[in-house]
Design a protein around this motif. Structure first.
Motif, PDB file in Angstrom:
ATOM      1  N   GLN A  55      -5.705   9.433  -4.141  1.00  0.00           N
ATOM      2  CA  GLN A  55      -4.332   8.955  -4.011  1.00  0.00           C
ATOM      3  C   GLN A  55      -3.375   9.853  -4.788  1.00  0.00           C
ATOM      4  OE1 GLN A  55      -2.392   7.804  -1.913  1.00  0.00           O
ATOM      5  NE2 GLN A  55      -3.281   5.783  -1.758  1.00  0.00           N
ATOM      6  N   ARG A  56      -3.850  10.399  -5.932  1.00  0.00           N
ATOM      7  CA  ARG A  56      -3.014  11.348  -6.680  1.00  0.00           C
ATOM      8  C   ARG A  56      -2.665  12.558  -5.812  1.00  0.00           C
ATOM      9  NH1 ARG A  56      -3.016  10.762 -12.415  1.00  0.00           N
ATOM     10  NH2 ARG A  56      -4.338   9.007 -12.991  1.00  0.00           N
ATOM     11  N   VAL A  57      -3.690  13.060  -5.094  1.00  0.00           N
ATOM     12  CA  VAL A  57      -3.445  14.217  -4.223  1.00  0.00           C
ATOM     13  C   VAL A  57      -2.479  13.820  -3.108  1.00  0.00           C
ATOM     14  CG1 VAL A  57      -4.490  15.942  -2.716  1.00  0.00           C
ATOM     15  CG2 VAL A  57      -5.702  15.191  -4.758  1.00  0.00           C
ATOM     16  N   GLY A  58      -2.660  12.577  -2.601  1.00  0.00           N
ATOM     17  CA  GLY A  58      -1.747  12.087  -1.570  1.00  0.00           C
ATOM     18  C   GLY A  58      -0.304  12.080  -2.066  1.00  0.00           C
ATOM     19  N   ILE A  59      -0.120  11.677  -3.330  1.00  0.00           N
ATOM     20  CA  ILE A  59       1.227  11.663  -3.911  1.00  0.00           C
ATOM     21  C   ILE A  59       1.736  13.096  -4.094  1.00  0.00           C
ATOM     22  CG2 ILE A  59       2.547  11.063  -5.983  1.00  0.00           C
ATOM     23  CD1 ILE A  59       0.703   8.611  -6.256  1.00  0.00           C
ATOM     24  N   ALA A  60       0.833  13.973  -4.561  1.00  0.00           N
ATOM     25  CA  ALA A  60       1.223  15.375  -4.737  1.00  0.00           C
ATOM     26  C   ALA A  60       1.682  15.970  -3.412  1.00  0.00           C
ATOM     27  CB  ALA A  60       0.048  16.182  -5.289  1.00  0.00           C
ATOM     28  N   ARG A  61       0.970  15.623  -2.341  1.00  0.00           N
ATOM     29  CA  ARG A  61       1.348  16.154  -1.035  1.00  0.00           C
ATOM     30  C   ARG A  61       2.753  15.683  -0.643  1.00  0.00           C
ATOM     31  NH1 ARG A  61      -2.353  14.662   3.996  1.00  0.00           N
ATOM     32  NH2 ARG A  61      -1.701  12.584   3.380  1.00  0.00           N
ATOM     33  N   ALA A  62       3.011  14.390  -0.895  1.00  0.00           N
ATOM     34  CA  ALA A  62       4.326  13.858  -0.547  1.00  0.00           C
ATOM     35  C   ALA A  62       5.415  14.494  -1.412  1.00  0.00           C
ATOM     36  CB  ALA A  62       4.336  12.340  -0.711  1.00  0.00           C
ATOM     37  N   LEU A  63       5.142  14.620  -2.724  1.00  0.00           N
ATOM     38  CA  LEU A  63       6.140  15.206  -3.617  1.00  0.00           C
ATOM     39  C   LEU A  63       6.419  16.663  -3.255  1.00  0.00           C
ATOM     40  CD1 LEU A  63       4.923  13.816  -7.052  1.00  0.00           C
ATOM     41  CD2 LEU A  63       6.965  13.117  -5.785  1.00  0.00           C
ATOM     42  N   ALA A  64       5.364  17.360  -2.816  1.00  0.00           N
ATOM     43  CA  ALA A  64       5.507  18.780  -2.503  1.00  0.00           C
ATOM     44  C   ALA A  64       6.441  19.016  -1.325  1.00  0.00           C
ATOM     45  CB  ALA A  64       4.138  19.390  -2.212  1.00  0.00           C
ATOM     46  N   MET A  65       6.667  17.982  -0.522  1.00  0.00           N
ATOM     47  CA  MET A  65       7.611  18.129   0.594  1.00  0.00           C
ATOM     48  C   MET A  65       9.050  18.095   0.082  1.00  0.00           C
ATOM     49  SD  MET A  65       5.946  15.547   3.386  1.00  0.00           S
ATOM     50  CE  MET A  65       4.194  15.228   3.364  1.00  0.00           C
ATOM     51  N   GLN A  66       9.235  17.818  -1.195  1.00  0.00           N
ATOM     52  CA  GLN A  66      10.547  17.651  -1.820  1.00  0.00           C
ATOM     53  C   GLN A  66      11.432  16.734  -0.977  1.00  0.00           C
ATOM     54  OE1 GLN A  66      12.740  21.287  -2.812  1.00  0.00           O
ATOM     55  NE2 GLN A  66      12.205  20.781  -4.926  1.00  0.00           N
ATOM     56  N   PRO A  67      10.962  15.499  -0.797  1.00  0.00           N
ATOM     57  CA  PRO A  67      11.650  14.597   0.125  1.00  0.00           C
ATOM     58  C   PRO A  67      12.939  14.053  -0.471  1.00  0.00           C
ATOM     59  CG  PRO A  67       9.884  13.438  -0.978  1.00  0.00           C
ATOM     60  CD  PRO A  67       9.819  14.853  -1.468  1.00  0.00           C
ATOM     61  N   GLU A  68      13.844  13.628   0.397  1.00  0.00           N
ATOM     62  CA  GLU A  68      15.048  12.946  -0.075  1.00  0.00           C
ATOM     63  C   GLU A  68      14.714  11.540  -0.498  1.00  0.00           C
ATOM     64  OE1 GLU A  68      18.797  13.518   1.713  1.00  0.00           O
ATOM     65  OE2 GLU A  68      17.919  14.854   3.217  1.00  0.00           O
ATOM     66  N   ILE A  69      13.689  10.998   0.169  1.00  0.00           N
ATOM     67  CA  ILE A  69      13.233   9.665  -0.207  1.00  0.00           C
ATOM     68  C   ILE A  69      11.725   9.608  -0.044  1.00  0.00           C
ATOM     69  CG2 ILE A  69      13.754   8.812   2.116  1.00  0.00           C
ATOM     70  CD1 ILE A  69      14.306   6.102   0.767  1.00  0.00           C
ATOM     71  N   LEU A  70      11.077   8.976  -1.013  1.00  0.00           N
ATOM     72  CA  LEU A  70       9.621   8.876  -1.009  1.00  0.00           C
ATOM     73  C   LEU A  70       9.246   7.467  -0.572  1.00  0.00           C
ATOM     74  CD1 LEU A  70       7.114  10.526  -1.873  1.00  0.00           C
ATOM     75  CD2 LEU A  70       7.364   9.531  -4.145  1.00  0.00           C
ATOM     76  N   LEU A  71       8.438   7.372   0.472  1.00  0.00           N
ATOM     77  CA  LEU A  71       8.020   6.062   0.976  1.00  0.00           C
ATOM     78  C   LEU A  71       6.568   5.832   0.602  1.00  0.00           C
ATOM     79  CD1 LEU A  71       9.557   6.477   4.543  1.00  0.00           C
ATOM     80  CD2 LEU A  71      10.613   5.441   2.538  1.00  0.00           C
ATOM     81  N   MET A  72       6.306   4.745  -0.108  1.00  0.00           N
ATOM     82  CA  MET A  72       4.928   4.490  -0.537  1.00  0.00           C
ATOM     83  C   MET A  72       4.462   3.157   0.016  1.00  0.00           C
ATOM     84  SD  MET A  72       5.384   5.711  -4.474  1.00  0.00           S
ATOM     85  CE  MET A  72       3.895   6.623  -4.766  1.00  0.00           C
ATOM     86  N   ASP A  73       3.397   3.209   0.804  1.00  0.00           N
ATOM     87  CA  ASP A  73       2.895   2.012   1.465  1.00  0.00           C
ATOM     88  C   ASP A  73       1.685   1.485   0.694  1.00  0.00           C
ATOM     89  OD1 ASP A  73       2.192   0.015   3.128  1.00  0.00           O
ATOM     90  OD2 ASP A  73       1.840   1.263   4.888  1.00  0.00           O
ATOM     91  N   GLU A  74       1.908   0.513  -0.170  1.00  0.00           N
ATOM     92  CA  GLU A  74       0.856  -0.012  -1.036  1.00  0.00           C
ATOM     93  C   GLU A  74      -0.016   1.114  -1.565  1.00  0.00           C
ATOM     94  OE1 GLU A  74      -1.320  -3.418   0.220  1.00  0.00           O
ATOM     95  OE2 GLU A  74       0.342  -4.166   1.411  1.00  0.00           O
ATOM     96  N   PRO A  75       0.597   2.033  -2.318  1.00  0.00           N
ATOM     97  CA  PRO A  75      -0.142   3.252  -2.661  1.00  0.00           C
ATOM     98  C   PRO A  75      -1.375   2.993  -3.517  1.00  0.00           C
ATOM     99  CG  PRO A  75       1.888   3.105  -3.925  1.00  0.00           C
ATOM    100  CD  PRO A  75       1.940   2.016  -2.905  1.00  0.00           C
ATOM    101  N   PHE A  76      -1.333   1.910  -4.311  1.00  0.00           N
ATOM    102  CA  PHE A  76      -2.469   1.681  -5.207  1.00  0.00           C
ATOM    103  C   PHE A  76      -3.256   0.445  -4.812  1.00  0.00           C
ATOM    104  CE2 PHE A  76       1.119   3.277  -8.022  1.00  0.00           C
ATOM    105  CZ  PHE A  76       0.866   4.599  -7.704  1.00  0.00           C
ATOM    106  N   GLY A  77      -2.994  -0.062  -3.606  1.00  0.00           N
ATOM    107  CA  GLY A  77      -3.625  -1.311  -3.173  1.00  0.00           C
ATOM    108  C   GLY A  77      -5.126  -1.216  -3.064  1.00  0.00           C
ATOM    109  N   ALA A  78      -5.640  -0.024  -2.758  1.00  0.00           N
ATOM    110  CA  ALA A  78      -7.085   0.100  -2.537  1.00  0.00           C
ATOM    111  C   ALA A  78      -7.835   0.447  -3.819  1.00  0.00           C
ATOM    112  CB  ALA A  78      -7.341   1.165  -1.475  1.00  0.00           C
ATOM    113  N   LEU A  79      -7.122   0.486  -4.953  1.00  0.00           N
ATOM    114  CA  LEU A  79      -7.766   0.941  -6.190  1.00  0.00           C
ATOM    115  C   LEU A  79      -8.118  -0.242  -7.094  1.00  0.00           C
ATOM    116  CD1 LEU A  79      -5.325   3.869  -6.953  1.00  0.00           C
ATOM    117  CD2 LEU A  79      -7.468   3.957  -5.702  1.00  0.00           C
ATOM    118  N   ASP A  80      -9.064  -0.028  -7.998  1.00  0.00           N
ATOM    119  CA  ASP A  80      -9.411  -1.090  -8.950  1.00  0.00           C
ATOM    120  C   ASP A  80      -8.307  -1.208 -10.007  1.00  0.00           C
ATOM    121  OD1 ASP A  80     -10.390   0.394 -11.587  1.00  0.00           O
ATOM    122  OD2 ASP A  80     -11.076   1.519  -9.843  1.00  0.00           O
TER     123      ASP A  80
END
Lengths: 332, 283
Positions: free
Chosen positions: B145-170
């Motif tokens: 998920q960290r890499v997933g976030i890095a990928r999103a951040l690397a796009m330098q987005p105007e807005i970051l959309l996170m869909d239950e980003p940590f829902g699958a984690l303990d």
């Protein structure tokens, strides 16, 4: 006290080493001994039952007779090669002599036209099956990708695939033969018509598993990955190259393995009928020949056909493991 | 401050064999620049549908989404999405996964060296620089998920959309990830919409919490402003009365006002009934 403890420690260590080595031995036994037992039992069963079957060409060949034929096929091959070498040597010598006598003499070289040996026929069969298979893959994989990506195309093409998939190669062959002899007209053909006939028949039959599996592989790419592609606005080309192909590679290889085994089976039948000089023709010729050795020779061919089919599948598996990112898959 | 994103009165009707199913009704949310909002609600209330419409993956039936006063009609990297199930390409390493996004967004505007630097910078930001060249199946769920976030951040987005980003984690990994995300926010100050069903997560991370009513015809129930000082620390906040008041407020909304009547409550009744009949028959 300490010596006793030491001793017992050593003892248990020794024992555990023994245990481990026992386990190793038993797994090695399982891996080699059981298949070996299977093969030996099969050979016994074969030898016994072969002895019971009388045909018009003598007794059905047992393992021994087949083994004899293998060595005779090999010595035939060696003898034929010697004859060919002798022929070329004679031809060279004759040409050298004549051009020494007459400066204007243009040397003619002719190819040796002796009969194809069993081993030559194996090579021909392999070349035919691989070219037929590659031609099929060349069409099937792009077609499968297109079908997998496009639901409308899939709906349009699906009935055709379902109808042509179960067609036996023997039904295609007469049509292929007629079309090839009508279309492929040349005075000095680079490739013989019989080769083309069997190759095209092989292609027609091995096309379908690859098309279907590729299409399934492509259409079952997880929605999440497709969404990634959409968010990144990947162009269709990049989408196919970076997402579709890698994701579908395991399924593409499954299709290719199925196709190759179909191709190999089809080839033997096609060669029998097309009279392409390969293993199929070898079997057919021996059948027509009807000597007392024929059945044993055919049986030898059967064993070789099976063995090559197995090797082709293994080679495909190795290729899959080499190319695919999915190392766990495709171990069977 | 002006509005960055305007989710303007959207309805979402999904076609079903028995007629249209109205999942969302008149959802209206505005997001300011550099604001972090959470959408919270029971599962099935259409939070993800809202996010997918903003991402452009779905089209709203009526109403629309405006980003910088321009209508959103298709997905794009300026609205980067962090998916729930990391969605990394399993055949690429962490580095290559981020690279795919960077190539797509900065393919021509950055030089090769700049791109490499940018990829490494983003992976460092999520503390994944040690496993840059590992494939997703070689790293843990949190790392994926960290890499997933890095990928999103690397796009330098105007807005970051996170869909239950940590829902699958303990729970422990989730806490780590939340701290990491706050740290990243401290540095980048992105505009974020995050979907969550975790009350603590919502209060800890957000500037505003948008609480959604239950579906069908789900809509915005209440909006809660979170005016806790940043940087926030989960340990010191645990005793903070304001934090606990906000937490209680969200809980109240979810479990009193929008108490979800689960359908399975009917089932045990049925089975006890059949049990009683069968026991009656046997007696």
């Amino acid at each position: 006290m300490s010596t006793i403890a030491n001793f017992s420690q050593q003892f248990s260590l020794k024992q555990s080493i023994k245990l481990v080595s026992l386990q190793k031995v038993s797994s090695a036994l399982k891996a080699t001994l059981l298949p070996l037992i299977g093969i030996v039992m099969f050979l016994c069963f074969w030898a016994l039952s072969a002895n019971q079957i009388d045909t018009s060409l003598g007794k059905f060949p047992g393992p021994n007779a087949v083994l004899t034929q293998f060595s005779s096929l090999y010595s035939d091959h060696v003898a034929e090669r010697e004859k060919a070498d002798a022929f070329y040597l004679r031809q060279e010598k004759r040409n050298a002599e004549r051009s020494a006598k007459d400066a204007n003499f243009v040397a003619k070289t002719r190819n040796y036209t002796g009969k194809e040996t069993f081993f030559d026929q194996i090579i021909t069969s392999l070349i035919t099956v691989l070219s037929g298979f590659l031609a099929a893959a060349f069409i099937a994989i792009p077609l499968g990708i297109a079908i997998g990506l496009n639901k409308k195309l899939s709906a349009a093409v699906n009935p055709i695939i379902q109808i042509f998939k179960p067609v036996s190669p023997l039904a295609w062959l007469p049509l292929v033969t007629m079309v090839v002899s009508a279309v492929y007209v040349s005075d000095d053909p680079m490739i013989s018509k019989s080769f083309l006939n069997s190759m095209i028949t092989v292609s027609l039959c091995s096309l379908w598993p690859m098309v279907i599996n590729t299409a399934i592989g492509v259409s079952s790419i997880p929605q999440d990955l497709q969404n990634v592609s959409r968010v990144l606005r990947l162009s269709t080309r990049t989408h196919i190259r970076k997402i579709v192909l890698p994701a579908a590679i395991p399924m593409i290889f499954t299709g290719m393995r199925l196709s190759l085994s179909v191709a190999w089976m089809v080839l033997i039948a096609a060669e029998m009928l097309a009279q392409n000089p390969g293993l199929g023709k070898f079997v057919w010729d021996e059948f027509q020949n009807g000597s007392s050795e024929s059945l044993a020779r055919i049986m030898a061919a059967v064993v070789v056909i099976g063995f090559i089919g197995f090797l082709l599948d293994r080679a495909m598996l190795k290729l899959q493991q080499l190319v695919s990112w999915d190392k766990q898959n495709g171990s069977i | 401050m002006d509005t960055l994103l305007n989710i303007s009165h959207i309805d979402m009707v999904f076609p079903t064999p028995t007629g249209g199913f109205t999942a969302l009704k008149d959802v209206d949310i505005q997001l300011k620049k550099n604001e972090f909002i959470s959408l919270i609600g029971h599962s099935g209330c259409g939070k993800s549908t809202v996010l997918n419409i903003v991402a452009g993956l779905y089209q709203a039936t009526t109403g629309g989404v405006l980003l910088n006063n321009k209508e959103v009609t298709e997905p794009g990297p300026e609205r980067a999405v962090v998916f729930q199930n990391h969605s990394l390409l399993p055949w690429l390493t962490s580095y290559q996964n981020v690279e795919l996004a960077v190539e797509q967004v900065f393919g021509k505007s950055k030089s090769k060296a700049e791109k490499r630097e940018w990829i490494e910078y983003n992976l460092k930001l999520v503390h994944m620089d040690h496993a840059m060249h590992k494939r997703p199946n070689e790293i843990s769920g949190g790392m994926q998920q960290r890499v997933g976030i890095a990928r999103a951040l690397a796009m330098q987005p105007e807005i970051l959309l996170m869909d239950e980003p940590f829902g699958a984690l303990d729970a422990l990994t989730r806490a780590h990830m939340q701290d990491s995300l706050m740290e990243i926010q401290q540095e980048l100050n992105n505009s974020v919409i995050m979907i969550t069903h975790d009350v603590d997560e919502a209060v800890l991370l957000s500037d505003r919490i948008v609480m959604m009513t239950n579906g069908p015809e789900a809509t915005v129930g209440e909006i809660l402003d979170v005016n806790l000082e940043r940087p926030r620390n989960r340990l010191s906040l645990a005793k903070d009365p304001e934090y606990n008041r906000l937490r209680a407020e969200v809980l109240q909304f979810l479990y009193e006002k929008q108490r979800k009547v689960e359908k399975f409550e009917l089932k045990p009744n049925k089975s006890t009934k059949s049990n009683s009949t069968s026991s009656a028959a046997s007696s």
